[in-house]
Design a protein around this motif. Sequence first.
Motif, PDB file in Angstrom:
ATOM      1  N   ALA A   1       0.910  -1.119  -0.190  1.00  0.00           N
ATOM      2  CA  ALA A   1      -0.044   0.409   0.083  1.00  0.00           C
ATOM      3  C   ALA A   1       0.668   1.547   0.083  1.00  0.00           C
ATOM      4  CB  ALA A   1      -0.856  -0.557   1.136  1.00  0.00           C
ATOM      5  N   ALA A   2       1.808   1.482   0.955  1.00  0.00           N
ATOM      6  CA  ALA A   2       3.241   2.325   0.863  1.00  0.00           C
ATOM      7  C   ALA A   2       3.503   2.902  -0.721  1.00  0.00           C
ATOM      8  CB  ALA A   2       4.063   2.061   1.992  1.00  0.00           C
ATOM      9  N   ARG A   3       3.937   1.607  -1.283  1.00  0.00           N
ATOM     10  CA  ARG A   3       4.199   1.870  -2.754  1.00  0.00           C
ATOM     11  C   ARG A   3       3.345   2.828  -3.465  1.00  0.00           C
ATOM     12  NH1 ARG A   3       7.454  -3.077  -5.022  1.00  0.00           N
ATOM     13  NH2 ARG A   3       9.388  -2.809  -3.507  1.00  0.00           N
ATOM     14  N   ALA A   4       1.839   1.577  -3.050  1.00  0.00           N
ATOM     15  CA  ALA A   4       0.984   2.646  -4.003  1.00  0.00           C
ATOM     16  C   ALA A   4       0.715   3.872  -4.091  1.00  0.00           C
ATOM     17  CB  ALA A   4      -0.409   1.529  -3.941  1.00  0.00           C
ATOM     18  N   LEU A   5       0.768   4.374  -3.095  1.00  0.00           N
ATOM     19  CA  LEU A   5       0.201   5.388  -2.264  1.00  0.00           C
ATOM     20  C   LEU A   5       1.151   5.983  -3.163  1.00  0.00           C
ATOM     21  CD1 LEU A   5      -1.388   7.712  -1.171  1.00  0.00           C
ATOM     22  CD2 LEU A   5      -0.056   7.200   0.733  1.00  0.00           C
ATOM     23  N   ALA A   6       3.037   6.185  -3.084  1.00  0.00           N
ATOM     24  CA  ALA A   6       4.406   6.946  -3.059  1.00  0.00           C
ATOM     25  C   ALA A   6       3.940   6.767  -4.866  1.00  0.00           C
ATOM     26  CB  ALA A   6       4.979   6.163  -3.313  1.00  0.00           C
ATOM     27  N   GLN A   7       3.633   5.788  -5.552  1.00  0.00           N
ATOM     28  CA  GLN A   7       3.326   6.207  -7.283  1.00  0.00           C
ATOM     29  C   GLN A   7       2.743   6.994  -7.336  1.00  0.00           C
ATOM     30  OE1 GLN A   7       2.750   1.784  -8.044  1.00  0.00           O
ATOM     31  NE2 GLN A   7       5.516   1.758  -8.457  1.00  0.00           N
ATOM     32  N   GLN A   8       1.036   6.785  -6.824  1.00  0.00           N
ATOM     33  CA  GLN A   8      -0.206   8.160  -7.066  1.00  0.00           C
ATOM     34  C   GLN A   8       0.216   9.295  -6.951  1.00  0.00           C
ATOM     35  OE1 GLN A   8      -3.933   6.702  -5.032  1.00  0.00           O
ATOM     36  NE2 GLN A   8      -3.010   4.590  -5.442  1.00  0.00           N
ATOM     37  N   VAL A   9       1.010   9.447  -6.171  1.00  0.00           N
ATOM     38  CA  VAL A   9       1.309  10.570  -5.549  1.00  0.00           C
ATOM     39  C   VAL A   9       2.486  11.663  -6.769  1.00  0.00           C
ATOM     40  CG1 VAL A   9       2.891  12.426  -3.898  1.00  0.00           C
ATOM     41  CG2 VAL A   9       1.133  10.628  -2.750  1.00  0.00           C
ATOM     42  N   ALA A  10       3.187  10.866  -6.687  1.00  0.00           N
ATOM     43  CA  ALA A  10       4.086  11.200  -7.928  1.00  0.00           C
ATOM     44  C   ALA A  10       3.692  11.201  -9.674  1.00  0.00           C
ATOM     45  CB  ALA A  10       5.435   9.408  -8.062  1.00  0.00           C
ATOM     46  N   ALA A  11       2.435  10.525  -9.362  1.00  0.00           N
ATOM     47  CA  ALA A  11       2.206  11.039 -10.781  1.00  0.00           C
ATOM     48  C   ALA A  11       1.519  11.690 -11.067  1.00  0.00           C
ATOM     49  CB  ALA A  11       0.906   9.751 -10.855  1.00  0.00           C
TER      50      ALA A  11
ATOM     51  N   PRO B   1      -8.615   8.375  -0.284  1.00  0.00           N
ATOM     52  CA  PRO B   1      -9.639   8.687  -1.547  1.00  0.00           C
ATOM     53  C   PRO B   1      -8.512   9.516  -2.612  1.00  0.00           C
ATOM     54  CG  PRO B   1     -10.252  10.147   0.106  1.00  0.00           C
ATOM     55  CD  PRO B   1      -9.661   9.776   1.157  1.00  0.00           C
ATOM     56  N   PRO B   2      -8.676   9.814  -4.086  1.00  0.00           N
ATOM     57  CA  PRO B   2      -7.498  10.332  -5.067  1.00  0.00           C
ATOM     58  C   PRO B   2      -8.281  11.844  -4.215  1.00  0.00           C
ATOM     59  CG  PRO B   2      -9.535   8.792  -5.957  1.00  0.00           C
ATOM     60  CD  PRO B   2      -9.332   8.285  -4.397  1.00  0.00           C
ATOM     61  N   PRO B   3      -9.124  12.104  -3.764  1.00  0.00           N
ATOM     62  CA  PRO B   3      -9.352  14.081  -3.871  1.00  0.00           C
ATOM     63  C   PRO B   3      -8.310  14.028  -2.423  1.00  0.00           C
ATOM     64  CG  PRO B   3     -11.512  12.584  -4.123  1.00  0.00           C
ATOM     65  CD  PRO B   3     -10.226  12.148  -3.716  1.00  0.00           C
ATOM     66  N   VAL B   4      -8.033  13.489  -1.499  1.00  0.00           N
ATOM     67  CA  VAL B   4      -7.036  13.719  -0.077  1.00  0.00           C
ATOM     68  C   VAL B   4      -5.396  13.316  -0.759  1.00  0.00           C
ATOM     69  CG1 VAL B   4      -6.217  12.286   1.324  1.00  0.00           C
ATOM     70  CG2 VAL B   4      -8.833  12.772   1.069  1.00  0.00           C
ATOM     71  N   ILE B   5      -5.583  12.295  -1.661  1.00  0.00           N
ATOM     72  CA  ILE B   5      -4.063  12.017  -1.719  1.00  0.00           C
ATOM     73  C   ILE B   5      -3.663  13.008  -3.556  1.00  0.00           C
ATOM     74  CG2 ILE B   5      -2.375  10.764  -3.859  1.00  0.00           C
ATOM     75  CD1 ILE B   5      -4.331   8.263  -3.182  1.00  0.00           C
ATOM     76  N   ALA B   6      -4.246  13.810  -3.798  1.00  0.00           N
ATOM     77  CA  ALA B   6      -4.082  14.701  -4.829  1.00  0.00           C
ATOM     78  C   ALA B   6      -3.478  16.192  -4.353  1.00  0.00           C
ATOM     79  CB  ALA B   6      -5.827  15.199  -5.703  1.00  0.00           C
ATOM     80  N   ALA B   7      -4.575  16.118  -2.129  1.00  0.00           N
ATOM     81  CA  ALA B   7      -4.359  17.274  -1.663  1.00  0.00           C
ATOM     82  C   ALA B   7      -2.796  17.083  -1.104  1.00  0.00           C
ATOM     83  CB  ALA B   7      -5.502  17.556  -1.205  1.00  0.00           C
ATOM     84  N   LEU B   8      -2.275  15.699  -0.400  1.00  0.00           N
ATOM     85  CA  LEU B   8      -1.169  15.727  -0.105  1.00  0.00           C
ATOM     86  C   LEU B   8       0.062  16.215  -1.467  1.00  0.00           C
ATOM     87  CD1 LEU B   8      -0.193  14.088   2.138  1.00  0.00           C
ATOM     88  CD2 LEU B   8       0.036  11.982   0.586  1.00  0.00           C
ATOM     89  N   ALA B   9      -0.773  15.440  -2.479  1.00  0.00           N
ATOM     90  CA  ALA B   9       0.454  15.999  -3.706  1.00  0.00           C
ATOM     91  C   ALA B   9       0.876  17.602  -3.833  1.00  0.00           C
ATOM     92  CB  ALA B   9       0.104  15.558  -5.080  1.00  0.00           C
ATOM     93  N   ASP B  10      -0.661  17.942  -3.938  1.00  0.00           N
ATOM     94  CA  ASP B  10      -0.487  19.761  -4.010  1.00  0.00           C
ATOM     95  C   ASP B  10       0.197  20.080  -2.344  1.00  0.00           C
ATOM     96  OD1 ASP B  10      -1.231  20.334  -6.264  1.00  0.00           O
ATOM     97  OD2 ASP B  10      -3.531  19.414  -5.569  1.00  0.00           O
TER      98      ASP B  10
END
Length: 223
Positions: free
Chosen positions: A2-12, A53-62
């Motif tokens: 799960a951690a690797r998947a989250l890192a990949q989603q933030v990087a994307a 969820p995706p909106p929170v991951i997007a906020a994390l990246a921002d």
Amino acid sequence: MAARALAQQVAARLGPEVKVLLSVHDNRSTMVSFRREPPLLRLRVHHLFLSAPPPVIAALADYAGRGKRAAGQALDDFIAERQSHIRAQPRARAALQARGKTFDLEEIFERLNRLYFQDTIRAHIGWGRNSGKRRRKSIRLGVYDHRAREIRVHPALDRPDVPLFFVEYIVYHEMLHQVFPSARDSGRHVHHPRAFRDRERAFPRFTAAIEWEKANLQSLLRR
């Protein structure tokens, strides 16, 4: 993972030029921390973000990757919604080690349980960790965790100059906390109710244990 998947989603969301190095923790006071070392983003998040969820991951990246402070509100809202779940989770505890250099706490616990509690006490026991501090004003020689049902004994007692009866008394005292849990009386918590203190005095070496502690407290504080 799960951690690797989250890192990949933030990087994307940050683009191919950014590499995200993510680690997960259980620290409840600092839920998100980061350090930008272009092209690397070092990101540490509480494990609850693994199910974000995706909106929170997007906020994390921002927030972490682009420095957009406004995105922090979405992270705060996500954390606030899950505060009750975070508080309900027990903290990870170090594995208990009952066998010390001088005393085996498991052996002591089982003997006391058989002699004084009819084998009714259900708890794990082990030596606590020494903080390394030598200038103490007080010392907790034992502690009982009601939620985890764990007894931890201070390692200052795991020495040949400490009498066995005193270690037994400390273990006995902490075992009593399972029999007589703390209660609220007149708006305050009572950790040692009358029944607890009466049962404690029934320990065969109670007086000797109290006297030994008074005579050796300063030595224990220096350990």
